[in-house]
Design a protein around this motif. Structure first.
Motif, mmCIF file in Angstrom:
data_model
loop_
_atom_site.group_PDB
_atom_site.id
_atom_site.type_symbol
_atom_site.label_atom_id
_atom_site.label_comp_id
_atom_site.label_asym_id
_atom_site.label_seq_id
_atom_site.Cartn_x
_atom_site.Cartn_y
_atom_site.Cartn_z
ATOM 1 N N VAL A 253 -19.433 -3.294 -3.621
ATOM 2 C CA VAL A 253 -19.772 -3.460 -2.206
ATOM 3 C C VAL A 253 -19.119 -2.370 -1.364
ATOM 4 O O VAL A 253 -19.747 -1.794 -0.465
ATOM 5 N N GLY A 254 -17.855 -2.082 -1.656
ATOM 6 C CA GLY A 254 -17.156 -1.026 -0.926
ATOM 7 C C GLY A 254 -17.829 0.322 -1.100
ATOM 8 O O GLY A 254 -17.985 1.086 -0.135
ATOM 9 N N ALA A 255 -18.257 0.625 -2.321
ATOM 10 C CA ALA A 255 -18.918 1.901 -2.599
ATOM 11 C C ALA A 255 -20.257 2.003 -1.863
ATOM 12 O O ALA A 255 -20.559 3.026 -1.228
ATOM 13 N N ILE A 256 -21.051 0.937 -1.936
ATOM 14 C CA ILE A 256 -22.361 0.938 -1.276
ATOM 15 C C ILE A 256 -22.201 1.085 0.233
ATOM 16 O O ILE A 256 -22.881 1.896 0.875
ATOM 17 N N SER A 257 -21.288 0.316 0.812
ATOM 18 C CA SER A 257 -21.085 0.350 2.256
ATOM 19 C C SER A 257 -20.521 1.691 2.711
ATOM 20 O O SER A 257 -20.863 2.185 3.791
ATOM 21 N N GLY A 258 -19.643 2.291 1.895
ATOM 22 C CA GLY A 258 -19.035 3.560 2.262
ATOM 23 C C GLY A 258 -20.051 4.681 2.354
ATOM 24 O O GLY A 258 -20.119 5.393 3.367
ATOM 25 N N VAL B 100 -15.514 -2.429 9.066
ATOM 26 C CA VAL B 100 -16.390 -1.558 9.854
ATOM 27 C C VAL B 100 -15.575 -0.650 10.766
ATOM 28 O O VAL B 100 -15.867 0.543 10.898
ATOM 29 N N SER B 101 -14.565 -1.208 11.405
ATOM 30 C CA SER B 101 -13.758 -0.415 12.332
ATOM 31 C C SER B 101 -13.093 0.758 11.621
ATOM 32 O O SER B 101 -13.175 1.906 12.068
ATOM 33 N N VAL B 102 -12.444 0.485 10.488
ATOM 34 C CA VAL B 102 -11.724 1.537 9.765
ATOM 35 C C VAL B 102 -12.686 2.555 9.165
ATOM 36 O O VAL B 102 -12.513 3.773 9.334
ATOM 37 N N THR B 103 -13.714 2.079 8.469
ATOM 38 C CA THR B 103 -14.628 3.012 7.793
ATOM 39 C C THR B 103 -15.465 3.822 8.787
ATOM 40 O O THR B 103 -15.808 4.972 8.509
ATOM 41 N N SER B 104 -15.777 3.223 9.941
ATOM 42 C CA SER B 104 -16.543 3.966 10.944
ATOM 43 C C SER B 104 -15.721 5.108 11.532
ATOM 44 O O SER B 104 -16.253 6.193 11.804
ATOM 45 N N ILE B 105 -14.433 4.868 11.734
ATOM 46 C CA ILE B 105 -13.560 5.936 12.228
ATOM 47 C C ILE B 105 -13.494 7.070 11.209
ATOM 48 O O ILE B 105 -13.629 8.256 11.552
ATOM 49 N N ILE C 100 -9.170 -3.824 -0.032
ATOM 50 C CA ILE C 100 -9.849 -3.474 -1.286
ATOM 51 C C ILE C 100 -11.176 -2.783 -0.999
ATOM 52 O O ILE C 100 -11.513 -1.751 -1.597
ATOM 53 N N LEU C 101 -11.933 -3.326 -0.070
ATOM 54 C CA LEU C 101 -13.223 -2.743 0.280
ATOM 55 C C LEU C 101 -13.056 -1.340 0.864
ATOM 56 O O LEU C 101 -13.785 -0.407 0.510
ATOM 57 N N ILE C 102 -12.088 -1.188 1.772
ATOM 58 C CA ILE C 102 -11.870 0.092 2.446
ATOM 59 C C ILE C 102 -11.454 1.171 1.457
ATOM 60 O O ILE C 102 -11.984 2.293 1.467
ATOM 61 N N LEU C 103 -10.503 0.849 0.578
ATOM 62 C CA LEU C 103 -10.014 1.841 -0.387
ATOM 63 C C LEU C 103 -11.120 2.301 -1.324
ATOM 64 O O LEU C 103 -11.169 3.474 -1.721
ATOM 65 N N ASN C 104 -12.013 1.389 -1.689
ATOM 66 C CA ASN C 104 -13.127 1.772 -2.557
ATOM 67 C C ASN C 104 -14.224 2.509 -1.793
ATOM 68 O O ASN C 104 -15.001 3.255 -2.392
ATOM 69 N N ALA C 105 -14.273 2.320 -0.476
ATOM 70 C CA ALA C 105 -15.299 2.979 0.323
ATOM 71 C C ALA C 105 -14.934 4.427 0.650
ATOM 72 O O ALA C 105 -15.832 5.271 0.784
#
Length: 267
Positions: free
Chosen positions: A146-151, A188-193, A82-87
């Motif tokens: 949270v996903g949006a902010i972190s992304g 972190v791993s997915v969004t950083s890539i 959920i976090l990743i898709l929103n990020a």
């Protein structure tokens, strides 16, 4: 000489990351900034390239642990998804903005974000430690935020890992710490890539591949890999610190870091 200095700074950074239990932009970005600043006869890269270097380190350090998390509990994978898709949309937006904003604006944005986290960490109440089985009901809308902010923070500043995600998930969303650790690693791993690929592509598209010299890449990798390896080795060997003390020290560090970045932007 350059390689030695970057290795030493990377090792020192890795110990800090291990002490505070987090690793990413809050340590690698200023470490790279300092390293390029103190080494004589070495041109200082733009802030965007420092963020790209930070993302490289995060990927190196988080990917092995993220692979283990994938085989863990379904609830962790679901929340992280959920976090990743929103990020993702905000990572794309942040990567585009990073190529349009000036170096000083990005530095000031980084410092404001870090200062806000630092003040929250310093004066905020430590989250109650709970088992993963005692998950409270939480609002899916908060996960979206949270996903949006972190992304967008990941793409703009190289922040979006434990420094930002952990306090948001524990103190705001209300998830147990034990659950948040694994969620943070996978996120972190997915969004950083994704951030690394999109930001690098956007930067090369605007400035050209020649703007990233082999020397800059080599030095960034030396510091990043040194920090990642040191963190992995030292994490299980350092003396345990009281959580409350660790939180206060981390908050103080982040506030001092924000002042350093502001000073660098104004020089």
């Amino acid at each position: 000489m350059h390689y030695f200095v970057f290795s030493i700074i990377g090792i020192a950074t890795g110990f800090l990351m291990a002490i505070f239990g987090i690793g990413g932009g809050a340590f690698i970005v200023p470490a790279l900034d300092v390293a390029f600043l103190i080494v004589p006869n070495l041109s200082h890269p733009p802030f965007q390239l420092i963020v790209i270097g930070s993302l490289c380190t995060i990927v190196i350090g988080s990917l092995p642990r993220a692979i283990k998390v994938v085989s863990g509990h379904q609830s962790e994978r679901t929340t992280a998804t959920i976090l990743i898709l929103n990020a993702l949309p905000f990572i794309l937006l942040g990567s585009f903005l990073a190529t349009q904003l000036t170096d000083n604006i990005l530095r000031l944005g980084f410092s404001v974000t870090i200062a806000a986290i630092g003040i929250w960490t310093l004066i905020g109440k430590s989250p109650t430690i709970k088992n993963s089985e005692s998950i409270q009901k939480y609002s899916p809308c908060k996960l979206v935020v949270v996903g949006a902010i972190s992304g967008i923070s990941s793409a703009l500043f190289g922040l979006g890992g434990a420094t930002l995600l952990m306090p948001l998930l524990t103190m705001w969303v209300g998830l147990p710490i034990s659950l948040c650790v694994d969620i943070s690693i996978l996120f972190v791993s997915v969004t950083s890539i994704v951030s690394l690929v999109t930001l690098s592509s956007a930067w090369i598209g605007v400035h050209g591949a020649n703007s990233i010299t082999p020397e800059i890449i080599t030095l960034i990798l030396i510091l990043g890999i040194s920090a990642a390896i040191t963190q992995i080795i030292a994490a299980g060997k350092l003396v345990k610190m009281n959580n409350q003390l660790r939180q206060k020290l981390l908050g103080g560090y982040l506030i001092i870091l924000s002042l350093w970045v502001i000073a660098r932007a104004l020089i």
